[in-house]
Structures are given as structure tokens and as C-alpha cells.
Design an enzyme around this catalytic site. Structure first.
Site, PDB file in Angstrom:
ATOM      1  CE  LYS A 185      41.862  34.356  44.645  1.00  0.00           C
ATOM      2  NZ  LYS A 185      42.262  36.043  45.068  1.00  0.00           N
ATOM      3  CD  GLU A 216      42.672  38.991  37.919  1.00  0.00           C
ATOM      4  OE1 GLU A 216      42.856  40.017  38.712  1.00  0.00           O
ATOM      5  OE2 GLU A 216      42.639  37.860  38.292  1.00  0.00           O
TER       6      GLU A 216
HETATM    7  N1  PSU Z   1      43.925  35.125  41.215  1.00  0.00           N
HETATM    8  C1  PSU Z   1      45.234  34.818  41.275  1.00  0.00           C
HETATM    9  N2  PSU Z   1      46.011  36.083  41.672  1.00  0.00           N
HETATM   10  C2  PSU Z   1      45.214  36.924  42.260  1.00  0.00           C
HETATM   11  C3  PSU Z   1      43.725  37.064  42.025  1.00  0.00           C
HETATM   12  C4  PSU Z   1      43.318  36.293  41.697  1.00  0.00           C
HETATM   13  O1  PSU Z   1      45.784  33.745  40.732  1.00  0.00           O
HETATM   14  O2  PSU Z   1      46.103  37.910  42.543  1.00  0.00           O
HETATM   15  C5  PSU Z   1      43.175  38.555  42.695  1.00  0.00           C
HETATM   16  C6  PSU Z   1      41.819  38.676  41.689  1.00  0.00           C
HETATM   17  O3  PSU Z   1      42.021  39.795  41.079  1.00  0.00           O
HETATM   18  C7  PSU Z   1      40.708  38.535  42.410  1.00  0.00           C
HETATM   19  C8  PSU Z   1      41.151  38.889  43.856  1.00  0.00           C
HETATM   20  O4  PSU Z   1      39.385  39.248  41.963  1.00  0.00           O
HETATM   21  O5  PSU Z   1      42.492  38.501  44.015  1.00  0.00           O
HETATM   22  C9  PSU Z   1      40.277  38.743  44.951  1.00  0.00           C
HETATM   23  O6  PSU Z   1      40.715  39.677  46.072  1.00  0.00           O
HETATM   24  P1  PSU Z   1      39.643  39.801  47.246  1.00  0.00           P
HETATM   25  O7  PSU Z   1      39.605  38.569  47.854  1.00  0.00           O
HETATM   26  O8  PSU Z   1      40.122  40.848  48.211  1.00  0.00           O
HETATM   27  O9  PSU Z   1      38.267  40.236  46.673  1.00  0.00           O
END
Ligand code: PSU
Ligand code: MN
Length: 310
Positions: free
Chosen positions: A161, A29
Site C-alpha cells: 500500500k 482475504e
Molecule cells: N489492501 C487493501 N485494503 C486493505 C488491506 C490491504 O487494498 O484494507 C489490509 C490487508 O488485509 C492487509 C492489512 O493485510 O490491510 C494490513 O494491515 P496492518 O498494516 O495493520 O498489518
């Protein structure tokens, strides 16, 4: 395999070749590059992930939006430009069409990367941590979860996370039919630390086992992803109590400042990094590399180069 991709797509020649030969590709990603990590470590890390995958004999495909094209693999110049650009958008699945229509460049989240990986026929994807249900904001549920429900891709992560509501996130995965495997662990990892106190569906010992379970899952007729949770090694993991204090502080600051929506995850990651004096950043980088390595080994088990011997 669909190598005749729609015109909104662009694919790197070496990724197209690896897909047509079946030699193994790992998708990466790019929201983590554009919105998850500070400059300049974001670019260094993005480079390192590709190198780790190549060292394991597999072709990396960093997915991103580049000038309105959904890019399956990006060149080094594109990667550098993306990592240095402070004006990029965070592209989740719902934002892909909008970004294409406006010729935008941006980093794809797990959700958007799953859309592109599935469309391009990539079966293995490495990330840091998936999105999920936010704490105290039960309505802020990452689109990552709904894409995991409908994209047959093995996703290697360090759990969800730790800034999230992990029990609710695990429940949401169950509802969506996503099997959760633990790599050499029974516990659902908490990103920065090895255990959330919650259990995975099954502990696996080898990359082969992940490949075998995913094949059976899809051959049975499922279309959902298979989540492989890879905890940080003991000596690199953070103390859960300490990191949780930092997370709680960050969450309360986000509430005071009224930060929500797609800005919330990047805000929390940055704050936790500051409060933990860089400890969380180190752990984040280590787990990303750890996951890329395991994903490459799984991709090698999924690869079918024997179909193409001459
Ligand atoms: N994991 C990490 N750092 C990040 C993310 C995930 O270590 O920045 C990102 C990923 O791209 C994940 C996104 O899909 O955060 C999720 O964001 P949201 O909660 O707005 O869907
Ligand atoms: Mn969200």
C-alpha cells in the site's frame, strides 16, 4: 494436502472438492471487506472477486473468522453478514486464537489469510496491497511481512500500500527471502500508481512463468511466499504526485490524532479516499479485481487436474 483440518477450521464443500481434485483454488482475504472499504461497496466487491475467479474456472475461497471458526471459503449469507457487520474485528495472525476463543467474526488480513491458506493447502492468494513498514514509524511493521517469510503461497498484489515506506518494505521482503516478481513490469508498483521508482527482482510476462518460478522456489527448499506484483493498467492508475499529497495529509492527520497499531491502515485508507474524492477508492476496487483475475490464471497453471482423470 491437508484436508483433515484442525477443528478450529471449517471448509466449504466446493473448496474441499477443488482442493482434493487439484482443480485450482484462489484464497481471498477479508480485512479488505471489513476494514478496507466502505459499505456497501465492500460487499459488492467481495461478490465480484468471487465471480471473476469462477469465470476463470477456479474456485474462490474467501477466508474469514465466522463465529469463532477459521473459515476456508464462506457462504454468500456469511459474506453478506460479514460485510454488513460494523462490529467485526480485524484479524491478523496473532489475533486468530483470540478470535476463536471468543467466538468472534472478523476479516482476516494478509498475514492471517496466509496462515489459513497454507494450512488448508491453498497455493494462490489474491489481495489488494500487502502491509509493510509504515512511514515515519519504523517500528510499525505489518505481520504480513513475517507471514510472507514462512508461507509457501503465491500472493498477487499491486505492491505494498502506497501509504507505507516502500523502500523499507522492499528491503524487508528481501531480508525475509521473498522473491518479488513484476507482472509485465520491471517496477515495484505503488498500489494506486504503476511505479514506486523501485525495481522488482524479475519481470514476468505470463501466469505460467509465475507458477514455474514458484514451483522452483519451493522445490529448492524455500518456504517463503512468492510475491507477484500486478500494476494497475495505465488508464486506471492515479497520478503519483497527486495521490502522494493526499497520503501525506492523511499521515499527518493520523499523527495529530495519535492513531496507531491496527487502526492505522484502515484510518489512512479512509482518509486518502476522502481527500482524493473517491479516486483512490475507484483505483483500489479496480486493482483488487485485476489481481483476482491474474491469481485465477496463475491458479490454473498450478492446478493438476490430470492426476484425477478417470
Ligand atoms: N489492501 C487493501 N485494503 C486493505 C488491506 C490491504 O487494498 O484494507 C489490509 C490487508 O488485509 C492487509 C492489512 O493485510 O490491510 C494490513 O494491515 P496492518 O498494516 O495493520 O498489518
Ligand atoms: Mn501495523
Amino acid at each position: 494436502m491437508n484436508l483433515h483440518l484442525p477443528s478450529v477450521y471449517k471448509i466449504l464443500p466446493d473448496v474441499a472438492l477443488a482442493l482434493s481434485k487439484g482443480t485450482g483454488v484462489v484464497a481471498l482475504e477479508s480485512a479488505v471487506i471489513t476494514h478496507g472499504l466502505p459499505r456497501p461497496v465492500n460487499r459488492e466487491l467481495a461478490d465480484e472477486l468471487e465471480i471473476i475467479i469462477r469465470e476463470n474456472g477456479i474456485t474462490p475461497a474467501t477466508m474469514a473468522l465466522i463465529d469463532g471458526k477459521i473459515s476456508v471459503g464462506i457462504t454468500r449469507d456469511e459474506l453478506i453478514a460479514l460485510a454488513n457487520n460494523e462490529q467485526t474485528v480485524k484479524v491478523s495472525s496473532r489475533m486468530i486464537g483470540i478470535a476463536v476463543a471468543q467466538n468472534l467474526s472478523g476479516g482476516t488480513t494478509v498475514a492471517a489469510t496466509l496462515v489459513a491458506a497454507h494450512t488448508a493447502g491453498i497455493q494462490v492468494f489474491a489481495t489488494g496491497g500487502i502491509g509493510g513498514v509504515h512511514r515515519g514509524q519504523a517500528f510499525d511493521i505489518s505481520a504480513d511481512l513475517d507471514e510472507l517469510a514462512r508461507r509457501p503461497v503465491i500472493v498477487v498484489c499491486a505492491g505494498a500500500k502506497a501509504i507505507l515506506d516502500l523502500p523499507a518494505t522492499l528491503e524487508a521482503l528481501e531480508t525475509r527471502g521473498v522473491p518479488v516478481l513484476g507482472y509485465q513490469t520491471e517496477d515495484f508498483p505503488a498500489f494506486y500508481s504503476r511505479s514506486s521508482g523501485l525495481k522488482v527482482d524479475m519481470s514476468i510476462d505470463s501466469p505460467e512463468q509465475a507458477a514455474q518460478i514458484a514451483r522452483a522456489h519451493w522445490e529448492a527448499g524455500n518456504h517463503s511466499a512468492v510475491l507477484v506484483c500486478n500494476p494497475l493498467p495505465e488508464d486506471k492508475a492515479l497520478d503519483p504526485q497527486k495521490i502522494n499529497q493526499a497520503i501525506e495529509k492523511a499521515i499527518s492527520e493520523a499523527e495529530t490524532r495519535g492513531i496507531s497499531g491496527s487502526a492505522l491502515t484502515p484510518f489512512l485508507l479512509e482518509k486518502v479516499g476522502k481527500i482524493s474524492k473517491g479516486e483512490s477508492l475507484q483505483a483500489n476496487l479496480t486493482l483488487l479485481k485485476n489481481n483476482a483475475r491474474l491469481a485465477a490464471r496463475i491458479a490454473a497453471c498450478m492446478a493438476k487436474p490430470h492426476l484425477h482423470t478417470y
